[in-house]
Scaffold this motif. Sequence first.
Motif, PDB file in Angstrom:
ATOM      1  N   VAL A   3       0.881  -1.296   0.212  1.00  0.00           N
ATOM      2  CA  VAL A   3      -0.116  -0.059   0.047  1.00  0.00           C
ATOM      3  C   VAL A   3       0.964   0.409  -0.100  1.00  0.00           C
ATOM      4  N   GLU A   4       0.848   1.659  -1.368  1.00  0.00           N
ATOM      5  CA  GLU A   4       1.408   3.095  -1.294  1.00  0.00           C
ATOM      6  C   GLU A   4       0.755   4.048  -0.988  1.00  0.00           C
ATOM      7  N   SER A   5       1.323   5.302   0.131  1.00  0.00           N
ATOM      8  CA  SER A   5       0.513   6.552   0.761  1.00  0.00           C
ATOM      9  C   SER A   5       1.984   7.273   0.030  1.00  0.00           C
ATOM     10  N   GLY A   6       1.012   8.842   0.255  1.00  0.00           N
ATOM     11  CA  GLY A   6       2.203   9.851   0.601  1.00  0.00           C
ATOM     12  C   GLY A   6       2.221  10.809  -0.924  1.00  0.00           C
ATOM     13  N   GLY A   7       1.184  10.600  -1.873  1.00  0.00           N
ATOM     14  CA  GLY A   7       1.708  11.709  -3.450  1.00  0.00           C
ATOM     15  C   GLY A   7       0.545  12.711  -2.488  1.00  0.00           C
ATOM     16  N   GLY A   8       0.885  13.313  -3.875  1.00  0.00           N
ATOM     17  CA  GLY A   8       0.189  14.333  -4.016  1.00  0.00           C
ATOM     18  C   GLY A   8      -0.056  15.801  -4.475  1.00  0.00           C
ATOM     19  N   ASP A  30      13.911  -9.380  -0.089  1.00  0.00           N
ATOM     20  CA  ASP A  30      12.645  -8.986  -0.462  1.00  0.00           C
ATOM     21  C   ASP A  30      13.892  -7.899  -1.351  1.00  0.00           C
ATOM     22  N   THR A  31      13.854  -7.796  -2.753  1.00  0.00           N
ATOM     23  CA  THR A  31      14.111  -6.139  -3.692  1.00  0.00           C
ATOM     24  C   THR A  31      13.229  -5.656  -3.623  1.00  0.00           C
ATOM     25  N   ILE A  32      13.093  -3.909  -3.201  1.00  0.00           N
ATOM     26  CA  ILE A  32      11.803  -3.489  -2.955  1.00  0.00           C
ATOM     27  C   ILE A  32      12.171  -2.172  -3.822  1.00  0.00           C
ATOM     28  N   ALA A  33      11.069  -2.143  -4.915  1.00  0.00           N
ATOM     29  CA  ALA A  33      11.619  -0.570  -6.206  1.00  0.00           C
ATOM     30  C   ALA A  33      10.147  -0.114  -6.682  1.00  0.00           C
ATOM     31  N   TRP A  34      10.757   1.491  -6.214  1.00  0.00           N
ATOM     32  CA  TRP A  34       9.786   2.391  -6.880  1.00  0.00           C
ATOM     33  C   TRP A  34       9.779   2.547  -8.256  1.00  0.00           C
ATOM     34  N   CYS A  94       5.339   1.389  -5.900  1.00  0.00           N
ATOM     35  CA  CYS A  94       6.048  -0.150  -4.730  1.00  0.00           C
ATOM     36  C   CYS A  94       5.574  -0.978  -5.277  1.00  0.00           C
ATOM     37  N   ALA A  95       7.388  -2.041  -5.564  1.00  0.00           N
ATOM     38  CA  ALA A  95       7.267  -3.044  -5.963  1.00  0.00           C
ATOM     39  C   ALA A  95       7.697  -4.119  -4.933  1.00  0.00           C
ATOM     40  N   SER A  96       7.563  -5.150  -5.079  1.00  0.00           N
ATOM     41  CA  SER A  96       8.968  -5.658  -4.451  1.00  0.00           C
ATOM     42  C   SER A  96       8.644  -7.764  -4.974  1.00  0.00           C
ATOM     43  N   ASP A  97       9.700  -8.047  -4.499  1.00  0.00           N
ATOM     44  CA  ASP A  97       9.909  -9.992  -4.738  1.00  0.00           C
ATOM     45  C   ASP A  97      11.173 -10.013  -4.176  1.00  0.00           C
ATOM     46  N   LEU A  98      11.464 -11.461  -4.630  1.00  0.00           N
ATOM     47  CA  LEU A  98      12.641 -12.624  -4.272  1.00  0.00           C
ATOM     48  C   LEU A  98      13.943 -12.117  -5.574  1.00  0.00           C
ATOM     49  N   LEU A  99      14.613 -12.247  -5.038  1.00  0.00           N
ATOM     50  CA  LEU A  99      15.658 -12.939  -6.211  1.00  0.00           C
ATOM     51  C   LEU A  99      15.725 -12.375  -7.153  1.00  0.00           C
ATOM     52  N   VAL A 100      15.876 -10.830  -7.892  1.00  0.00           N
ATOM     53  CA  VAL A 100      15.348 -10.349  -8.486  1.00  0.00           C
ATOM     54  C   VAL A 100      17.370  -9.813  -8.687  1.00  0.00           C
ATOM     55  N   SER A 101      17.412  -9.631 -10.525  1.00  0.00           N
ATOM     56  CA  SER A 101      18.592  -9.695 -11.081  1.00  0.00           C
ATOM     57  C   SER A 101      18.729  -7.882 -11.311  1.00  0.00           C
ATOM     58  N   GLN A 108      10.087  -8.437 -13.236  1.00  0.00           N
ATOM     59  CA  GLN A 108      10.967  -9.490 -12.012  1.00  0.00           C
ATOM     60  C   GLN A 108       9.556  -8.797 -10.802  1.00  0.00           C
ATOM     61  N   TYR A 109       9.035  -8.109 -10.657  1.00  0.00           N
ATOM     62  CA  TYR A 109       8.122  -8.376  -9.442  1.00  0.00           C
ATOM     63  C   TYR A 109       6.886  -8.888  -9.722  1.00  0.00           C
ATOM     64  N   ASP A 110       6.895  -9.535  -8.559  1.00  0.00           N
ATOM     65  CA  ASP A 110       5.273 -10.476  -8.430  1.00  0.00           C
ATOM     66  C   ASP A 110       3.824  -9.319  -7.828  1.00  0.00           C
ATOM     67  N   ASN A 111       4.633  -8.535  -7.048  1.00  0.00           N
ATOM     68  CA  ASN A 111       3.972  -7.830  -6.612  1.00  0.00           C
ATOM     69  C   ASN A 111       3.812  -5.916  -6.381  1.00  0.00           C
ATOM     70  N   TRP A 112       2.896  -5.828  -6.647  1.00  0.00           N
ATOM     71  CA  TRP A 112       2.542  -4.451  -6.608  1.00  0.00           C
ATOM     72  C   TRP A 112       1.878  -3.888  -5.964  1.00  0.00           C
ATOM     73  N   GLY A 113       2.145  -2.703  -5.819  1.00  0.00           N
ATOM     74  CA  GLY A 113       0.808  -1.339  -4.641  1.00  0.00           C
ATOM     75  C   GLY A 113       0.127  -1.007  -5.835  1.00  0.00           C
ATOM     76  N   GLN A 114      -0.908   0.293  -5.428  1.00  0.00           N
ATOM     77  CA  GLN A 114      -2.163   0.087  -6.075  1.00  0.00           C
ATOM     78  C   GLN A 114      -1.320   1.492  -7.025  1.00  0.00           C
TER      79      GLN A 114
END
Length: 122
Positions: A3-8, A30-34, A94-101, A108-114
């Motif tokens: 869950v992302e927040s803080g935009g505006g 995990d590797t977490i990316a924006w 934002c996105a996260s996953d394991l084994l990100v090269s 590379q990412y399976d998990n994404w925020g909205q």
Amino acid sequence: QLVESGGGLVQAGGSLRLSCAASGFIFDDDTIAWFRQAPGKEREGVSCISSSDGSTYYADSVKGRFTISSDNAKNTVYLQMNSLKPEDTAVYYCASDLLVSRCFSPEQYDNWGQGTQVTVSL
């Protein structure tokens, strides 16, 4: 779930801090990316962080202006954005996953925020 927040809406030169909170799992190794996506443009990697060793990476367009950080106790990753420019306007994900090269490759990412909208005005 991420869950992302803080935009505006902010004026050029201003700052925002985005948050990405994970629920139902912990970041652990995990590797977490924006990423961001502006209208009519492809999704592009902005910054990423490794939960295991804390290493960080930035796109050239944001180096020196954006800072990614993590709070493991809160299971949250932040993106501090300073000196914002109109060209930073986009939906930020934002996105996260394991084994990100390749941390700036969306596939590379399976998990994404909205996503959260960031708009920078002149």
